[in-house]
Design an enzyme around this catalytic site. Structure first.
Site, PDB file in Angstrom:
ATOM      1  N   CYS A  99      -7.686 -13.381   2.260  1.00 33.07           N
ATOM      2  CA  CYS A  99      -7.572 -11.919   2.136  1.00 33.07           C
ATOM      3  C   CYS A  99      -7.570 -11.342   3.549  1.00 33.07           C
ATOM      4  CB  CYS A  99      -8.724 -11.351   1.320  1.00 33.07           C
ATOM      5  SG  CYS A  99      -8.920 -12.095  -0.309  1.00 33.07           S
ATOM      6  N   ALA A 100      -6.507 -11.618   4.290  1.00 34.18           N
ATOM      7  CA  ALA A 100      -6.516 -11.389   5.741  1.00 34.18           C
ATOM      8  C   ALA A 100      -6.425  -9.925   6.130  1.00 34.18           C
ATOM      9  CB  ALA A 100      -5.374 -12.169   6.388  1.00 34.18           C
TER      10      ALA A 100
ATOM     11  N   CYS B 192     -18.438  -7.335   2.113  1.00 32.44           N
ATOM     12  CA  CYS B 192     -19.196  -6.296   2.834  1.00 32.44           C
ATOM     13  C   CYS B 192     -19.909  -5.427   1.802  1.00 32.44           C
ATOM     14  CB  CYS B 192     -18.300  -5.480   3.756  1.00 32.44           C
ATOM     15  SG  CYS B 192     -16.802  -4.834   2.992  1.00 32.44           S
TER      16      CYS B 192
ATOM     17  N   GLY C 139      -6.039  -8.352   9.805  1.00 28.32           N
ATOM     18  CA  GLY C 139      -6.260  -9.460  10.722  1.00 28.32           C
ATOM     19  C   GLY C 139      -7.497  -9.452  11.575  1.00 28.32           C
ATOM     20  N   GLY C 140      -8.481  -8.633  11.261  1.00 29.61           N
ATOM     21  CA  GLY C 140      -9.690  -8.601  12.081  1.00 29.61           C
ATOM     22  C   GLY C 140     -10.374  -9.950  12.174  1.00 29.61           C
ATOM     23  N   LYS C 141     -10.676 -10.541  11.018  1.00 24.78           N
ATOM     24  CA  LYS C 141     -11.335 -11.851  11.033  1.00 24.78           C
ATOM     25  C   LYS C 141     -10.349 -12.950  11.415  1.00 24.78           C
ATOM     26  CE  LYS C 141     -15.136 -10.765   7.925  1.00 24.78           C
ATOM     27  NZ  LYS C 141     -14.742  -9.371   7.619  1.00 24.78           N
TER      28      LYS C 141
ATOM     29  N   ASP D 200     -12.530 -13.209   2.326  1.00 24.46           N
ATOM     30  CA  ASP D 200     -13.155 -11.913   2.616  1.00 24.46           C
ATOM     31  C   ASP D 200     -12.730 -10.997   1.481  1.00 24.46           C
ATOM     32  OD1 ASP D 200     -14.314  -9.705   3.720  1.00 24.46           O
ATOM     33  OD2 ASP D 200     -13.066  -9.638   5.511  1.00 24.46           O
TER      34      ASP D 200
END
Length: 395
Positions: A212-213, A337, A216-218, A284
Site C-alpha cells: 500500500c505504497a 496509523c 511513497g513515504g515509506k 501499511d
C-alpha cells in the site's frame, strides 16, 4: 481582514470541512488552501490566523458539527469567549448571536471512539487523547542515499528521539523550498513512520513489496535502508498517488523501485509473478487514522462504526493477499496509523488463526527496552504519531 471577518472565514471553511468529512471529500488543509486561493485579498497573517482558528475549533469539537457557526460558537463558549464579541452582522462579520443559540458541544471525540481508546489506554486515556489532539512538530527524514544526518544543517532542527535519520523542528519551515529538499537530502516524514520503516528490517539485495505504497513515504525509507540495491515493488490501487511518487524517487536518487498499479478488488491478478517470492512484504494498511489526529483532527468527523467495519475488512483482505507474496523464511510487517485495538492486535490475532504458516517474531524495540513482537507508538509516550506495528514470518 478584520478580526470579525477572520471568524466568518473560519466558519465558512469549517462548513466545507464538515461536508467533506461526511462525503469522504478533500482534507482540511486542501480545503483551506482552495478557500484562500479564491480570495487573494487575504494576506499571509490573515491566512495564518484563520487557519489556526479553524484547527482550534476542529480540535475542540469531537463530533462532526451540524454547522461551522455552531462549532465556532461552541468552541468560543468553552475556550475563547472573546470571539463571541465579534458576532455582530456588521460588514463581513458573522451574524449577531441569537439568545440561547444552539452550538456544538466540546469533547475530545465521539463517545463510541473514546470507549474504544479506553480499551487501549485505560485510566491513561485522557492524557493520551490530549496528546493526540495536540499540535504536531515538523519531522524530516534524512535520505542516507545522498547524505548523513550529521551533515544536514537546518536552523532549529534537532535529531529525533528514536529515529536514526530523523530531524525535528517546531519552527516554521517551507521545506520544499530548502536546498536540502531540492537536492533530495530530506523528506517530510513523521518520526513514527520512520520507526515503522526501521522495524521492517529492509536490507540491500532483498526483494521487497510495499503493498500500500501511496505516494511513497515509506517506500523511500525502505530503499534507503536497502542502499538502493535489490528490488522494491511499490503497489497501490490509486494511480494519482503512484504518479506523485515518481518525482520523489527521482529527487532522492532511487533506481530500484517498480511502481505497479493494482485493480481494486482484483489485486492478485497483477501480483502472480511475486507469489512466495518476497523477502519482505510491507502492508501499511488503510485505517481509521486515529494515530494522526494531531495532523488531521477532522479525521474524527470522518469515522463511523460502519466505515470502521469496512476498514477492518480491507485490512484482513490485504493481510491475506500479502501473505501469498512472502517466501519461506520471509517477513510480513503490518502497519496501521491507528490506536484502536481492533485494527491492531485483534486484526493480527484473527489473521494468525487462519494463517498457520505464519507466526509472530520478536524484534529489537527502536524506542528502547526489551524485544517485542508488536509495537504501539503514541504521541503521549513517544512524541510521534500513533501506530501499531507487527512483524511476522512465514515458517
Amino acid at each position: 481582514m478584520t478580526p470579525g471577518a477572520r471568524v466568518q472565514a473560519a466558519i465558512e471553511c469549517i462548513d466545507l470541512i464538515a461536508d467533506a468529512a461526511r462525503d469522504s471529500g478533500a482534507a482540511a488543509d486542501t480545503i483551506i488552501a482552495r478557500y484562500f486561493a479564491a480570495r487573494r485579498y487575504a494576506g499571509s497573517k490573515d491566512r495564518r490566523a484563520v487557519r489556526d482558528l479553524i484547527y482550534d475549533v476542529v480540535r475542540s469539537i469531537g463530533d462532526r458539527p451540524a454547522s461551522g457557526r455552531g462549532a465556532l460558537i461552541g468552541h468560543a463558549r468553552a475556550n475563547a469567549p472573546q470571539l463571541l464579541a465579534l458576532f455582530g452582522g456588521i460588514g463581513h462579520t458573522p451574524a449577531a448571536l441569537v439568545h440561547n443559540e444552539i452550538s456544538s458541544a466540546t469533547n475530545p471525540a465521539p463517545g463510541w471512539l473514546v470507549e474504544k481508546l479506553e480499551r487501549r489506554f485505560g485510566a491513561d486515556t485522557p492524557r493520551q487523547v490530549a496528546a493526540l489532539l495536540g499540535r504536531a512538530p515538523l519531522d524530516l527524514r534524512v535520505n542516507t542515499l545522498q547524505t548523513t544526518r550529521d551533515a544536514v544543517h537546518i536552523e532549529g532542527a534537532e535529531p529525533t528521539r528514536f529515529a536514526a535519520n530523523g530531524l525535528r523542528t517546531t519552527l516554521p519551515l517551507a521545506v520544499e523550498t530548502t536546498p536540502q529538499f531540492l537536492a533530495g537530502e530530506i523528506e517530510i516524514q513523521d518520526e513514527g513512520s520512520q520507526i515503522a520503516a526501521a522495524v521492517c528490517g529492509a536490507e540491500p539485495g532483498m526483494t521487497v513489496v510495499d503493498l500500500c505504497a501511496g505516494a511513497g513515504g515509506k517506500t523511500l525509507a525502505l530503499v534507503a535502508a536497502m542502499q538502493n540495491e535489490g528490488r522494491l515493488i511499490a503497489t497501490d490501487t490509486d494511480r494519482g498517488r503512484l504518479d506523485r511518487m515518481g518525482p520523489r524517487l527521482d529527487r532522492a536518487g532511487v533506481s530500484i523501485v517498480e511502481r505497479r498499479l493494482l485493480n481494486p478488488g482484483a489485486e492478485r491478478e497483477k501480483l502472480t509473478d511475486l507469489r512466495e517470492a518476497a523477502d519482505l512484504v510491507v502492508i501499511d494498511a488503510p485505517c481509521s487514522g486515529t494515530g494522526t489526529w494531531r495532523r488531521n483532527p477532522e479525521a474524527r468527523w470522518r469515522l463511523t462504526p460502519a466505515r470502521l467495519d469496512r476498514l477492518n475488512e480491507a485490512q484482513a483482505r490485504l493481510l491475506d493477499l500479502g501473505s501469498t507474496l512472502v517466501k519461506s523464511g520471509g517477513v510480513l510487517v503490518y502497519i496501521v496509523c491507528s490506536l484502536l485495538p481492533e485494527e491492531g492486535e485483534a486484526q493480527i490475532a484473527a489473521w494468525l488463526r487462519r494463517n498457520a504458516a505464519f507466526k509472530s517474531v520478536m524484534f529489537s524495540n527502536p524506542t528502547g527496552g526489551e524485544a517485542v513482537n508488536s509495537l504501539v507508538l503514541t504521541p503521549g509516550d513517544h512524541g510521534c504519531d500513533g501506530f501499531y506495528i507487527a512483524r511476522l514470518t512465514r515458517v
